[in-house]
Design a protein around this motif. Structure first.
Motif, mmCIF file in Angstrom:
data_model
loop_
_atom_site.group_PDB
_atom_site.id
_atom_site.type_symbol
_atom_site.label_atom_id
_atom_site.label_comp_id
_atom_site.label_asym_id
_atom_site.label_seq_id
_atom_site.Cartn_x
_atom_site.Cartn_y
_atom_site.Cartn_z
ATOM 1 N N ASN A 1 -1.635 79.243 18.478
ATOM 2 C CA ASN A 1 -1.390 80.385 17.606
ATOM 3 C C ASN A 1 -0.375 81.335 18.227
ATOM 4 N N ASP B 1 5.428 86.841 6.892
ATOM 5 C CA ASP B 1 5.357 86.578 8.334
ATOM 6 C C ASP B 1 4.505 87.627 9.032
ATOM 7 N N GLU C 1 2.033 89.362 7.739
ATOM 8 C CA GLU C 1 0.622 89.134 7.441
ATOM 9 C C GLU C 1 0.076 87.954 8.236
ATOM 10 N N GLN C 2 0.888 86.918 8.419
ATOM 11 C CA GLN C 2 0.435 85.769 9.197
ATOM 12 C C GLN C 2 0.228 86.151 10.661
ATOM 13 N N ARG D 1 -3.042 87.862 10.891
ATOM 14 C CA ARG D 1 -4.174 86.930 10.737
ATOM 15 C C ARG D 1 -4.366 86.095 11.995
#
Length: 1181
Positions: free
Chosen positions: A840, A880, A882-883, A886
């Motif tokens: 991630n 991007d 928001e990702q 998350r």
């Protein structure tokens, strides 16, 4: 032409044309050919010719004949001559019938019409003496001839009755003499006659009922005989003396008739079907079947004639006179009866054979071979069932006919001349057909042999033996054997051709490979020449009687023998060049199709014997290599265990020995000599035994070594930790080596396993599974420890401590302990979480780094800068962000971190720095794009565009203005660029403000923003200079045209600002020319101005609206001057065309007029049509 004037001929012409629907031209063509008119002339001129026949042929047209035409199936017209009564002339009778019924119609016409007319007493009494009798005799002869021909056409034997039977006078004399000879005893003669008829009745002859004469005919014959007896009783004594001569004549005629009948029937009965075979003909069974059916038909026809009333009359006459021919007639009847019995028996028993052969002929040729036994079985049954056909001569003939039939079917199945013609193209399919034919015919001979043997067994076993076939088989298969020999020769030619065709692609290797290959190809090309010559023969090779093919075949075989000699020479040289046995064996295999030739088998063995010596030499070299290399075979197999390498090397030597022995067996049958074979086999067995002993020794040593190694590994620990924190599997290399050796042990087989080895082997699957688990665990642990980042390490410190405690427990276990996989599972779980969290993190880095390649500002289709940032780009940046948010939450759960903890805050600050750096690079890229596009040294196409326009109120202005257009546009664009940073939510919770606020204070971004504003000021100054340079034309749109023109007309020029009382000086034509020229010069300058001007290399100024408006103003100025001149010219033309009162004034006006017109033309003004017409009038004056 002879006969054409006869009235009868005209009647014949009319009937022939109507009957055959002939054109007159066709009839004239018939008359013009003398050969066709010969029968017609003979009929017209000859009273003894009673019939003339006309028929139509497709090719030659109408034809005439005196005899019934044979083989004509079309319509036939018969013209018959009938003699009428005295002084009545001739009567012509016309009759149409088909060609097949001509003879039958002629007989019927004579028997039913002509003869009755001539035999009637009331008609013949009016004729001259003897004329009717002669005519009747002629018609009887004509009828008899027609009946003979009719029977011959039908293949039958006609027995002509005596002509005397048709003469009533002779019959009467015979009956009268018969009565006198017997003393007038009529009842005895009548009884004798009845006994004769009864003796030869159809019942006694055993004839079928349908073949007997009808009852009416017999009754008519009895009535005739009764009538003769009655007439005989009424004769007186004087007439009896006169009738003696007639009786003698009638008896003589009957005796001659019997002689003729006996000759005809004897000739027919003596016909033998086997004579066709003896005459070297080759009939087929269908012809014999037809022969016996026709024979039976003819015998029945003869039998019916012998039972006819005419035959009974002849028999009565001969019996009454006790003639010796009466016995001959009886013998004839018995012979015919016996012939009928024979023919019926043969026809009945030949029918199954005929049916079977008919079925066979309907089959496909590929099915014939399986039906040969059935055909010969029917022939066998024919031999055993028939009473008349069981004769060797007849059976030989039938079998020869069956052979001829299958020869015919075989030739029909084969392509004839193409049997040899296909040699140059594709002989394979035809060869298969030839082989099929040979097998089929051989099956026929085999079926014959089986039936022959079965007959011999029946002859021995049965009480009443069946006569076996005593004839020789070569009599039966004489023609078939000749045909088979021809087919075998053809098969041999095809086989040789296919063998030589294999030389086409053959390439030899070796020292003299090119030379030997060329030699093979030369043989192949020479063979192609011979094949072409043989295939070019025009004869049918399947015809055994055609000896032309034999000549071609002999020449072909002689040439093939020569080519085989040349090929043996090439093969011998190739064998000499072979350096080893496998290559020689390969060469022999290449030429294997050729080695069965007799010539090759005679010349090749000496060269093959050398190969045997080479085989022995190879075996010796193998033995020497074994002794020299057996201590160090590992150099051949470096990546295998030592023992496995030794065994592989041993296996290689053994395979080489077997290959040498296999190569020898390839040529063993060709070499000959048992001694060579035994020597080679004994030598190879010695080497194989030597290699076997070596293999057993290696396996024993390998087994002991494995026992020691397995004992060490089984007691070894599982893992070990190397400083500083590197984990590895303990004894990994030794374990992998043992596992490899055990794989080779299982593959090799035959290796004895001791306890430790057996224990290790039984636990091998568990050990391998443990090793794989440990290897995976070690790899995961090293990745967790060695791949951490500074912000991550505090988050996983607790998990690492737990892992170290578990690893301490594993260090105490060995390879045979259990529960290793459960203890390593915790390492895998931790590794999985940390690996996902790091993945991630990598994703977040890629997102932030991906903004560097993102273009916030883009050019439009015309290369100018688009206004603002695209919505799609904004949505992508927002997604991007928001990702990123998350993924940070996912990592928090993977690390099991507390959201308010200091370690997690530092981790978020680390991610926030990565994101802010990515946004900084994004904004720098956008502002660098602006500065680079506005730099005169590095810019490309124009970035922004404005236009220069001329307005009535404001004058010369930019649209949009520099301040309102480019300046505001670029300021708004930079605001949008900074606003893109605000689309990403802030990752760090400990930092205030969004990313836009932080980035607006970045010095590098501020410097770029200041550079953009500087470029704007520079382009604004250059734009003002451009507008000031174009103000030199301002007098054109600022001045009052009417006032200026009025001053020009009054003073000849435009007054200055301080001139008030100027002297009046009206404008002259020269001054008009000066003003117009000035306007044309300004118009040319304006036209040459650039359409688009680029300021500072990035601001595009469009001058076209300005130039268009200014050219329109200049045109208005010029029109004002030219319009005045045009009106002046009109007035001048009107003055010139008035009556000439003042010649001097008129002349001066004309001169001024011409100059004005020239000036207008130079200014590009066209005169109206009415002024042009007036000008022509003026110039003509």
């Amino acid at each position: 032409m002879e006969g054409t004037d006869d009235k009868r001929f005209e009647l014949v012409r009319i009937l022939v044309q109507r009957s055959f629907r002939l054109d007159p031209a066709k009839w004239l063509e018939f008359l013009s050919e003398n050969t066709k008119m010969v029968p017609v002339n003979k009929f017209m001129s000859g009273p003894d010719i009673l019939h003339l026949f006309f028929y139509l042929e497709p090719d030659s047209g109408i034809q005439a004949s005196l005899s019934p035409p044979s083989g004509v199936r079309s319509k036939v017209l018969c013209v018959s001559r009938i003699l009428g009564k005295e002084n009545s002339g001739e009567i012509l009778k016309m009759q149409e019938f088909s060609g097949e019924e001509a003879l039958r119609s002629l007989v019927g016409l004579t028997q039913e019409v002509t003869c009755p007319l001539l035999s009637r007493a009331e008609d013949s009494s009016r004729w001259a003496v003897g004329v009717a009798q002669e005519a009747l005799k002629l018609m009887e002869r004509q009828k008899s001839s027609a009946q003979v021909i009719e029977a011959q056409v039908g293949g039958l034997t006609f027995l002509p009755p005596p002509e005397a039977l048709c003469q009533q006078e002779d019959l009467d004399s015979f009956h009268q003499g018969s009565s006198l000879d017997h003393g007038g005893v009529k009842h005895d003669d009548e009884d004798g006659s009845n006994e004769l008829l009864q003796e030869h009745s159809p019942h006694n002859l055993h004839l079928p009922n349908d073949n007997n004469a009808d009852a009416s005919s017999r009754d008519s014959a009895v009535d005739d005989r009764s009538h003769l007896r009655d007439n005989g009783c009424q004769k007186d004594q004087n007439e009896q003396k006169t009738s003696v001569s007639h009786v003698s004549h009638l008896l003589h005629a009957c005796e001659e008739t019997v002689v003729e009948w006996v000759e005809l029937v004897s000739d027919f009965l003596q016909q033998d079907w086997s004579g066709l075979v003896l005459d070297q003909l080759k009939p087929v069974p269908s012809e014999e079947f037809s022969f016996w059916k026709n024979r039976l038909k003819n015998l029945l026809f003869i039998q019916n004639q012998l039972m006819s009333p005419e035959a009974h009359q002849v028999a009565s006459i001969l019996q009454a006179d006790d003639s010796v021919y009466w016995t001959a007639l009886q013998d004839l009847q018995s012979h015919v009866l016996e012939g009928v019995r024979e023919a019926e028996d043969i026809v009945m028993n030949l029918t199954p054979v005929q049916q079977k052969l008919s079925e066979v002929m309907e089959m496909d040729f590929h099915q014939l071979r399986n039906n040969m036994a059935a055909v010969m079985e029917e022939v066998h049954l024919l031999w055993t069932r028939s009473d008349f056909y069981c004769q060797p001569r007849r059976m030989v003939v039938l079998l020869q006919e069956i052979c001829n039939l299958f020869i015919h079917l075989s030739r029909k199945f084969l392509p004839g001349q193409e049997v040899i013609g296909v040699l140059v193209s594709e002989p394979g399919p035809v060869l298969e057909d030839v082989r099929l034919v040979i097998q089929t015919l051989q099956a026929l001979k085999s079926a014959y042999s089986q039936q022959e043997a079965q007959l011999e067994l029946q002859d021995q076993d049965q009480v009443t033996p069946t006569e076996s076939w005593t004839f020789l088989s070569h009599l039966v298969f004489f023609h078939l054997d000749i045909f088979l020999r021809r087919l075998l020769n053809i098969q041999e030619v095809h086989c040789v051709t296919l063998q030589f065709y294999q030389l086409d692609q053959m390439v030899l290797t070796g020292v003299s490979s090119t030379l030997l290959t060329d030699g093979v190809q030369q043989v192949y090309q020479a063979f192609l020449v011979q094949v072409r010559q043989l295939s070019s023969c025009s004869c049918d090779p399947t015809d055994p009687e055609d000896q032309t093919f034999e000549q071609y075949l002999d020449q072909f075989q002689a040439q093939v023998s020569d080519l085989e000699t040349r090929l043996v020479s090439v093969l011998s040289k190739a064998l000499e060049d072979c350096r080893d046995v496998p290559s020689a064996a390969k060469l022999v295999k290449m030429f294997w199709f050729f080695l069965d030739r007799p010539l090759v088998q005679d010349q090749l063995p000496p060269y093959l014997n050398r190969l045997v010596e080479q085989v022995l030499m190879d075996l010796h070299h193998t033995e020497l290599e074994f002794y020299s290399e057996r201590e160090k075979p590992e150099r051949f197999f470096r990546f295998r265990p030592a023992a496995a390498a030794r065994l592989c090397w041993n296996r290689l030597l053994r395979r080489r020995t077997e290959e040498t022995l296999r190569s020898f067996r390839t040529i063993q049958n060709l070499c000959g000599g048992v001694a060579f074979s035994q020597l080679v086999l004994k030598r190879s067995e010695q080497i194989v035994d030597l290699l076997q002993d070596f293999r057993s020794s290696v396996r024993s040593d390998w087994s002991s070594e494995l026992e020691s190694q397995c004992g060490v590994i089984l007691n070894h620990s599982l893992i070990q930790i190397s400083p500083p924190a590197h984990l590895e599997v303990a004894g990994r290399h030794q374990l992998e080596a043992i596992l490899q050796e055990l794989r080779y042990v299982n593959r090799e087989g035959g290796v004895t396993l001791h306890p430790n080895t057996d224990r290790f082997l039984n636990a091998r699957d568990n050990i391998i599974q443990t090793y794989l688990s440990l290897h995976q665990m070690v790899s995961c642990y090293n990745q967790v420890v060695g791949g951490d980042i500074e912000a991550e390490l505090p988050l996983i410190q607790k998990q690492l401590q737990e892992l170290k405690e578990n690893l301490s427990e594993l260090e105490k276990k060995t390879w045979i302990c259990e529960g290793v996989q459960q203890e390593s599972q915790q390492v895998l779980i931790v590794h999985s979480n940390i690996r996902e969290a790091r993945a991630n993190m990598d994703t977040m880095r890629r997102i932030a780094q991906g903004w560097v390649e993102l273009d916030l500002l883009q050019r439009s289709g015309d290369s100018l800068l688009e206004g603002g940032i695209k919505d799609q780009t904004c949505r992508g940046i927002k997604a991007d962000g928001e990702q990123l948010l998350r993924l940070t939450q996912v990592n928090r759960s993977l690390y099991s971190a507390d959201e308010s903890s200091e370690t997690w805050t530092r981790y978020l600050d680390y991610v926030d720095d990565q994101v802010q750096d990515g946004l900084l690079q994004l904004l720098l890229r956008a502002l660098h794009f602006l500065t680079d596009s506005m730099n005169p040294q590095t810019c490309g196409p124009a970035l922004l565009a404005v236009s220069l326009q001329l307005q009535e109120t404001a004058g010369l202005v930019f649209e949009p203005t520099i301040d309102d257009g480019p300046v505001e546009f670029l300021k708004a664009t930079m605001r949008d660029v900074y606003g893109a940073a605000a689309l990403v939510p802030r990752i760090s919770a400990s930092r205030d403000g969004n990313y836009q606020v932080c980035l607006q204070q970045n010095p590098e971004l501020c410097a770029l923003e200041q550079e953009v504003m500087t470029r704007l000021l520079q382009v604004k100054e250059e734009a003002e200079l451009l507008r000031a340079g174009l103000d030199r034309y301002s007098h054109l749109w600022l001045s009052d045209r009417k006032a200026v023109f009025q001053e020009f007309l009054t003073y000849g020029r435009q007054l200055g600002a301080g001139e008030v009382d100027a002297e009046r000086n009206p404008a002259t034509l020269k001054e008009f020319q000066r003003e117009i020229q000035v306007l044309l010069t300004i118009s040319s300058e304006v036209t040459q101005l650039e359409e688009v001007v680029l300021l500072q290399g990035w601001l595009q100024v469009d001058l076209r609206p300005f130039t268009t408006c200014l050219l329109s103003i200049i045109l208005d100025w010029k029109h004002m001057y030219t319009h005045f001149l045009l009106e002046s010219t009109t007035n001048s033309l009107q003055q010139v065309t008035r009556p000439a009162a003042d010649q001097e004034e008129s002349s001066s006006s004309t001169l001024s007029l011409i100059d004005t017109i020239l000036l207008l033309e130079a200014a590009g003004v066209e005169l109206p049509e009415h002024l042009a017409a007036q000008l022509q009038v003026v110039t003509s004056l």
